[in-house]
Design an enzyme around this catalytic site. Structure first.
Site, PDB file in Angstrom:
ATOM      1  N   GLU A 238       0.804  -1.224   0.000  1.00 38.05           N
ATOM      2  CA  GLU A 238       0.000   0.000   0.000  1.00 38.05           C
ATOM      3  C   GLU A 238       0.839   1.277   0.000  1.00 38.05           C
ATOM      4  O   GLU A 238       0.451   2.274  -0.596  1.00 38.05           O
ATOM      5  CB  GLU A 238      -0.927   0.029   1.217  1.00 38.05           C
ATOM      6  CG  GLU A 238      -2.076  -0.957   1.128  1.00 38.05           C
ATOM      7  CD  GLU A 238      -3.048  -0.793   2.281  1.00 38.05           C
ATOM      8  OE1 GLU A 238      -3.866   0.139   2.248  1.00 38.05           O
ATOM      9  OE2 GLU A 238      -2.973  -1.590   3.234  1.00 38.05           O
ATOM     10  N   HIS A 254       7.949 -26.211   6.148  1.00 35.24           N
ATOM     11  CA  HIS A 254       7.240 -27.413   5.706  1.00 35.24           C
ATOM     12  C   HIS A 254       6.694 -27.265   4.292  1.00 35.24           C
ATOM     13  O   HIS A 254       5.946 -28.126   3.835  1.00 35.24           O
ATOM     14  CB  HIS A 254       6.130 -27.743   6.703  1.00 35.24           C
ATOM     15  CG  HIS A 254       6.670 -27.967   8.090  1.00 35.24           C
ATOM     16  ND1 HIS A 254       7.150 -29.185   8.535  1.00 35.24           N
ATOM     17  CD2 HIS A 254       6.893 -27.088   9.107  1.00 35.24           C
ATOM     18  CE1 HIS A 254       7.605 -29.060   9.771  1.00 35.24           C
ATOM     19  NE2 HIS A 254       7.461 -27.787  10.139  1.00 35.24           N
ATOM     20  N   LYS A 349     -14.019  -0.219  -4.066  1.00 38.56           N
ATOM     21  CA  LYS A 349     -15.126  -0.047  -3.104  1.00 38.56           C
ATOM     22  C   LYS A 349     -16.314   0.621  -3.781  1.00 38.56           C
ATOM     23  O   LYS A 349     -17.460   0.211  -3.616  1.00 38.56           O
ATOM     24  CB  LYS A 349     -14.687   0.791  -1.899  1.00 38.56           C
ATOM     25  CG  LYS A 349     -13.814   0.044  -0.901  1.00 38.56           C
ATOM     26  CD  LYS A 349     -13.517   0.904   0.327  1.00 38.56           C
ATOM     27  CE  LYS A 349     -12.590   0.179   1.278  1.00 38.56           C
ATOM     28  NZ  LYS A 349     -12.239   0.922   2.476  1.00 38.56           N
TER      29      LYS A 349
HETATM   30  C1  F6R Z   1      -5.242   1.160   4.707  1.00 38.21           C
HETATM   31  C2  F6R Z   1      -6.345   1.148   3.780  1.00 38.21           C
HETATM   32  C3  F6R Z   1      -7.224  -0.047   3.696  1.00 38.21           C
HETATM   33  C4  F6R Z   1      -8.456   0.134   4.617  1.00 38.21           C
HETATM   34  C5  F6R Z   1      -9.485  -0.940   4.314  1.00 38.21           C
HETATM   35  C6  F6R Z   1     -10.673  -0.905   5.251  1.00 38.21           C
HETATM   36  O1  F6R Z   1      -4.660   2.418   4.746  1.00 38.21           O
HETATM   37  O2  F6R Z   1      -6.562   2.134   3.146  1.00 38.21           O
HETATM   38  O3  F6R Z   1      -6.526  -1.233   3.961  1.00 38.21           O
HETATM   39  O4  F6R Z   1      -8.058   0.063   5.962  1.00 38.21           O
HETATM   40  O5  F6R Z   1      -9.937  -0.781   2.990  1.00 38.21           O
HETATM   41  O6  F6R Z   1     -11.213   0.381   5.358  1.00 38.21           O
HETATM   42  P1  F6R Z   1     -11.510   0.973   6.792  1.00 38.21           P
HETATM   43  O7  F6R Z   1     -10.220   0.914   7.530  1.00 38.21           O
HETATM   44  O8  F6R Z   1     -11.989   2.366   6.561  1.00 38.21           O
HETATM   45  O9  F6R Z   1     -12.572   0.098   7.390  1.00 38.21           O
END
Ligand code: F6R
Length: 354
Positions: A238, A254, A349
């Site tokens: 990331e 293993h 998302k």
């Molecule tokens: C880490 C990141 C992602 C979010 C994940 C969940 O910086 O951007 O790994 O943590 O998509 O989102 P949240 O944390 O808002 O529930």
């Protein structure tokens, strides 16, 4: 690779000051302790037989950290759940931590709703969003943490409240001293590993330089260092925007250990291995590292060990995590990449929500 000692150039590539978040990790831990300590009402501890942490990505890893610290010594079953479904054992005797930095992550919202439906005792840690709204509506304890960070830069805000709530509920021994030690060690690391420490004296800048143009592999010994190795892998993905993988001893002895043979010309040129160690690791795992490295390092560009310091488990774990956070951030900045940017996570998302 960009010169990591050219501070103006480093800052130009880091518009949200991700490096500053890493450097102030000690303060974050102290602030997280205050916030969780100020929570008025906690669920009843009576009959609690399991603890589950719900969360994804940078929020979910807080559960892995808490489990590494609390899960070993405690007789209470402890698991991190990363996904849409809850296992059958979650019920009214479960203590649930619903972790979402944004408060809007669909997997966490789904498991949160199901945990509530089953009558579990829920504590929320978030900056706001849907989960906080629901928490307020149902009168649940909510630890509010500051917004404006990347979730992965808020590991202290996300993990420390789990530790504090568990100890305030009497489910685990008091962790105040461990938190104090961890914060002090990370303050010290900011001067040893921060931007002001020049490359010739700064092992985190040196490792980032060695990893430039390579694929990082991170091994840890089971427990603390296994969690730290997974965190390093996620931070390389990331923060530095490179593929990476992690694995742990003894399991890798293993299976994975056999895989360093047939594409040796490629692995020798492109793969760099980091092995995370600490003084408290299982003595048999120490022997395993000693037996494994000589057998495989000829087929890697380099292999090196990083030792976590600290007298307590929490300080040692955060020390290993923090080393990796600096390395991943310097690797991003050395490549001229913004450590904060994760556009593709948001895009996927959105696509799913639409
Ligand atoms: C880490 C990141 C992602 C979010 C994940 C969940 O910086 O951007 O790994 O943590 O998509 O989102 P949240 O944390 O808002 O529930």
């Amino acid at each position: 690779m960009n010169d990591l000692d050219d501070l103006a150039l480093v800052e130009r590539n880091d518009p949200e000051d991700y490096l500053g978040r890493v450097e102030s990790f000690g303060d974050q831990i102290r602030d997280a302790r205050e916030r969780a300590g100020a929570l008025d009402e906690l669920p009843s501890a009576e009959g609690v037989n399991s603890i589950a942490v719900l969360g994804m990505g940078g929020s979910g890893i807080s559960g892995d950290v808490a489990r590494a610290i609390l899960g070993g010594p405690s007789p209470i079953f402890f698991q991190t759940l990363k996904g849409y479904d809850l296992p059958g054992w979650v019920g009214e005797n479960s203590l649930i931590f619903a972790m979402s930095y944004s408060g809007n992550t669909e997997e966490t919202l789904a498991t949160f709703e199901e945990a509530r439906r089953r009558g579990a005792r829920v504590v929320i840690v978030s900056t706001g969003g849907q989960i906080t709204e629901w928490g307020r509506e149902f009168g649940l304890p909510v630890v509010e943490i500051p917004s404006g960070l990347q979730p992965r830069a808020a590991l202290g805000y996300l993990s420390v409240p789990i530790l504090i709530v568990c100890s305030r509920m009497g489910l685990t021994p008091d962790l105040g001293q461990q938190i104090h030690e961890a914060a002090a060690l990370l303050d010290q690391r900011a001067s040893e590993w921060g931007r002001g420490a020049p490359s010739e004296k700064n092992p985190t800048k040196q490792l980032a330089t060695r990893l430039f143009g390579k694929l990082p592999i991170v091994y840890g010994t089971e427990g603390l260092a296994e969690v730290a190795a997974y965190r390093w892998k996620c931070q390389f993905n990331e923060v530095s925007k490179v593929p990476a993988w992690s694995n742990s001893f003894p399991e890798l002895n293993h299976n994975e250990v056999v895989g360093w043979k047939e594409v040796a010309a490629l692995t020798r040129e492109h793969l760099g291995l980091v092995v995370l160690r600490h003084a408290g690791e299982h003595r048999r795992n120490a022997k395993r590292v000693a037996a494994t490295l000589p057998a495989i390092q000829g087929n890697l560009a380099f292999a090196e060990e990083i030792w976590g310091e600290g007298t307590s488990a929490l300080a040692t774990l955060f020390d290993l995590v923090c080393f990796g956070d600096y390395v991943a951030t310097y690797l991003a900045l050395g490549q001229g990449v913004d450590p904060s940017e994760v556009e593709i996570i948001g895009r996927i998302k959105k696509q799913l929500a639409g």
